[in-house]
Scaffold this motif. Structure first.
Motif, PDB file in Angstrom:
ATOM      1  N   LEU A  65      -8.116 -49.368 -21.686  1.00  0.00           N
ATOM      2  CA  LEU A  65      -8.246 -49.828 -20.413  1.00  0.00           C
ATOM      3  C   LEU A  65      -9.348 -50.977 -20.371  1.00  0.00           C
ATOM      4  CD1 LEU A  65      -8.013 -49.575 -17.172  1.00  0.00           C
ATOM      5  CD2 LEU A  65     -10.136 -48.308 -17.166  1.00  0.00           C
ATOM      6  N   LEU A  66     -10.388 -51.200 -20.986  1.00  0.00           N
ATOM      7  CA  LEU A  66     -11.387 -52.175 -21.216  1.00  0.00           C
ATOM      8  C   LEU A  66     -10.644 -53.290 -21.885  1.00  0.00           C
ATOM      9  CD1 LEU A  66     -14.585 -50.344 -22.370  1.00  0.00           C
ATOM     10  CD2 LEU A  66     -14.110 -51.280 -20.019  1.00  0.00           C
ATOM     11  N   ALA A  67      -9.931 -53.168 -22.786  1.00  0.00           N
ATOM     12  CA  ALA A  67      -8.974 -54.181 -23.523  1.00  0.00           C
ATOM     13  C   ALA A  67      -7.931 -54.922 -22.757  1.00  0.00           C
ATOM     14  CB  ALA A  67      -8.519 -53.464 -24.793  1.00  0.00           C
ATOM     15  N   ARG A  68      -7.279 -54.056 -22.194  1.00  0.00           N
ATOM     16  CA  ARG A  68      -6.456 -54.508 -21.220  1.00  0.00           C
ATOM     17  C   ARG A  68      -6.862 -55.394 -19.993  1.00  0.00           C
ATOM     18  NH1 ARG A  68      -1.307 -55.533 -22.032  1.00  0.00           N
ATOM     19  NH2 ARG A  68      -0.830 -54.945 -19.868  1.00  0.00           N
ATOM     20  N   LEU A  69      -8.184 -55.097 -19.663  1.00  0.00           N
ATOM     21  CA  LEU A  69      -8.980 -55.571 -18.306  1.00  0.00           C
ATOM     22  C   LEU A  69      -9.863 -56.959 -18.826  1.00  0.00           C
ATOM     23  CD1 LEU A  69      -9.622 -52.753 -16.036  1.00  0.00           C
ATOM     24  CD2 LEU A  69      -7.665 -54.804 -15.928  1.00  0.00           C
ATOM     25  N   SER A  70     -10.036 -56.945 -20.052  1.00  0.00           N
ATOM     26  CA  SER A  70     -10.975 -58.000 -20.723  1.00  0.00           C
ATOM     27  C   SER A  70     -10.424 -59.445 -20.419  1.00  0.00           C
ATOM     28  CB  SER A  70     -11.123 -57.830 -22.123  1.00  0.00           C
ATOM     29  OG  SER A  70     -12.120 -57.177 -22.664  1.00  0.00           O
ATOM     30  N   PRO A  71      -9.351 -59.764 -20.424  1.00  0.00           N
ATOM     31  CA  PRO A  71      -8.908 -61.217 -19.901  1.00  0.00           C
ATOM     32  C   PRO A  71      -8.972 -61.457 -18.522  1.00  0.00           C
ATOM     33  CG  PRO A  71      -6.953 -59.984 -21.198  1.00  0.00           C
ATOM     34  CD  PRO A  71      -8.270 -58.946 -20.830  1.00  0.00           C
ATOM     35  N   ALA A  72      -8.921 -60.284 -17.585  1.00  0.00           N
ATOM     36  CA  ALA A  72      -9.315 -60.612 -16.058  1.00  0.00           C
ATOM     37  C   ALA A  72     -10.735 -60.524 -15.790  1.00  0.00           C
ATOM     38  CB  ALA A  72      -8.480 -59.745 -15.376  1.00  0.00           C
ATOM     39  N   LEU A  73     -11.421 -59.422 -16.563  1.00  0.00           N
ATOM     40  CA  LEU A  73     -13.034 -59.378 -15.967  1.00  0.00           C
ATOM     41  C   LEU A  73     -13.873 -59.832 -17.006  1.00  0.00           C
ATOM     42  CD1 LEU A  73     -12.418 -55.504 -14.936  1.00  0.00           C
ATOM     43  CD2 LEU A  73     -12.400 -57.657 -13.537  1.00  0.00           C
ATOM     44  N   GLY A  74     -13.479 -60.277 -18.110  1.00  0.00           N
ATOM     45  CA  GLY A  74     -14.368 -60.656 -19.016  1.00  0.00           C
ATOM     46  C   GLY A  74     -14.837 -62.164 -18.958  1.00  0.00           C
ATOM     47  N   ASP A  75     -15.438 -62.620 -19.999  1.00  0.00           N
ATOM     48  CA  ASP A  75     -16.175 -63.833 -20.167  1.00  0.00           C
ATOM     49  C   ASP A  75     -17.135 -64.191 -18.881  1.00  0.00           C
ATOM     50  OD1 ASP A  75     -14.311 -64.565 -22.197  1.00  0.00           O
ATOM     51  OD2 ASP A  75     -12.789 -65.250 -20.794  1.00  0.00           O
ATOM     52  N   THR A  76     -17.788 -63.018 -18.601  1.00  0.00           N
ATOM     53  CA  THR A  76     -19.001 -63.289 -17.853  1.00  0.00           C
ATOM     54  C   THR A  76     -20.339 -62.601 -18.565  1.00  0.00           C
ATOM     55  OG1 THR A  76     -18.578 -61.168 -16.833  1.00  0.00           O
ATOM     56  CG2 THR A  76     -17.713 -62.942 -15.748  1.00  0.00           C
ATOM     57  N   GLU A  77     -21.326 -63.078 -18.189  1.00  0.00           N
ATOM     58  CA  GLU A  77     -22.564 -62.260 -18.646  1.00  0.00           C
ATOM     59  C   GLU A  77     -22.460 -60.746 -18.348  1.00  0.00           C
ATOM     60  OE1 GLU A  77     -25.384 -63.879 -20.218  1.00  0.00           O
ATOM     61  OE2 GLU A  77     -24.149 -65.324 -20.608  1.00  0.00           O
ATOM     62  N   LEU A  78     -22.275 -60.444 -17.144  1.00  0.00           N
ATOM     63  CA  LEU A  78     -22.336 -59.068 -17.015  1.00  0.00           C
ATOM     64  C   LEU A  78     -21.425 -58.131 -17.780  1.00  0.00           C
ATOM     65  CD1 LEU A  78     -22.868 -56.539 -14.970  1.00  0.00           C
ATOM     66  CD2 LEU A  78     -21.025 -57.163 -13.557  1.00  0.00           C
ATOM     67  N   TRP A  79     -20.176 -58.520 -17.977  1.00  0.00           N
ATOM     68  CA  TRP A  79     -19.224 -57.913 -18.896  1.00  0.00           C
ATOM     69  C   TRP A  79     -19.675 -58.005 -20.482  1.00  0.00           C
ATOM     70  CZ3 TRP A  79     -14.742 -55.216 -17.999  1.00  0.00           C
ATOM     71  CH2 TRP A  79     -14.104 -54.834 -18.931  1.00  0.00           C
ATOM     72  N   TYR A  80     -20.317 -59.193 -20.972  1.00  0.00           N
ATOM     73  CA  TYR A  80     -20.799 -59.139 -22.224  1.00  0.00           C
ATOM     74  C   TYR A  80     -21.811 -58.085 -22.556  1.00  0.00           C
ATOM     75  CZ  TYR A  80     -23.190 -61.298 -26.115  1.00  0.00           C
ATOM     76  OH  TYR A  80     -23.899 -61.261 -27.560  1.00  0.00           O
TER      77      TYR A  80
END
Length: 179
Positions: A65-80
């Motif tokens: 789930l995290l891998a699939r949503l990384s493109p949409a939800l990632g690339d932020t300080e919070l996600w990182y």
């Protein structure tokens, strides 16, 4: 419009609660610290169920789930920071707890916790090399962990022993398994 777009999702006022809830759900499903305790307790299952549970589908559903949503939800300080912190803590706690075990299946279960933390850490880092490492480790973990659980089950069933310090001379007792 019925089409959902992810452009500017991190600017949404709902971004933080969305990320927190998704990461919390994934963390509980994939035994991330502090929700890691359920995985070793699932060792009451027969060996084939343990092999399935710990090597592939069941525990990796949250990580998928995290891998699939990384493109949409990632690339932020919070996600990182959430994923790197969660993955690092889980990797270290799982690795340390694995070294403290004296029973065969719990030792393998805590090493699974460590591996799951490593996968989340790689996702959190998100660099091209970390994503390649994630993909390779996700794949190979399923194979080596399933094999380890099946061998552990064979040893336990044949020798009626689970304590690793009393498991000596396995090559003589189980030559086919040793090979």
């Amino acid at each position: 419009s019925a089409i959902i777009t992810t452009v500017g999702l991190s600017d949404s006022p709902h971004y933080v609660p969305i990320v927190l809830l998704i990461v919390a759900g994934a963390a509980t499903k994939s035994a991330q610290f502090p929700f890691h305790f359920w995985l070793p307790n699932a060792m009451a299952a027969p060996t084939p169920a343990s092999a399935y549970l710990h090597s592939s589908t069941m525990v990796k559903a949250g990580i998928y789930l995290l891998a699939r949503l990384s493109p949409a939800l990632g690339d932020t300080e919070l996600w990182y920071w959430l994923l790197v912190g969660l993955g690092t803590a889980t990797m270290l706690v799982g690795g340390w707890l694995a070294t403290q075990q004296t029973e065969l299946k719990p030792m393998l279960a805590y090493s699974t916790v460590c591996a799951l933390g490593t996968l989340v850490l790689c996702l959190g880092l998100g660099t091209p090399l970390a994503i390649k490492a994630f993909k390779v480790f996700l794949f190979v973990h399923a194979f080596y962990k399933a094999a380890l659980f099946m061998v552990a089950g064979t040893v336990i069933h044949t020798l009626h022993e689970t304590h690793v310090e009393r498991l000596r001379g396995l090559a003589r007792a189980l030559p086919f398994t040793a090979v």
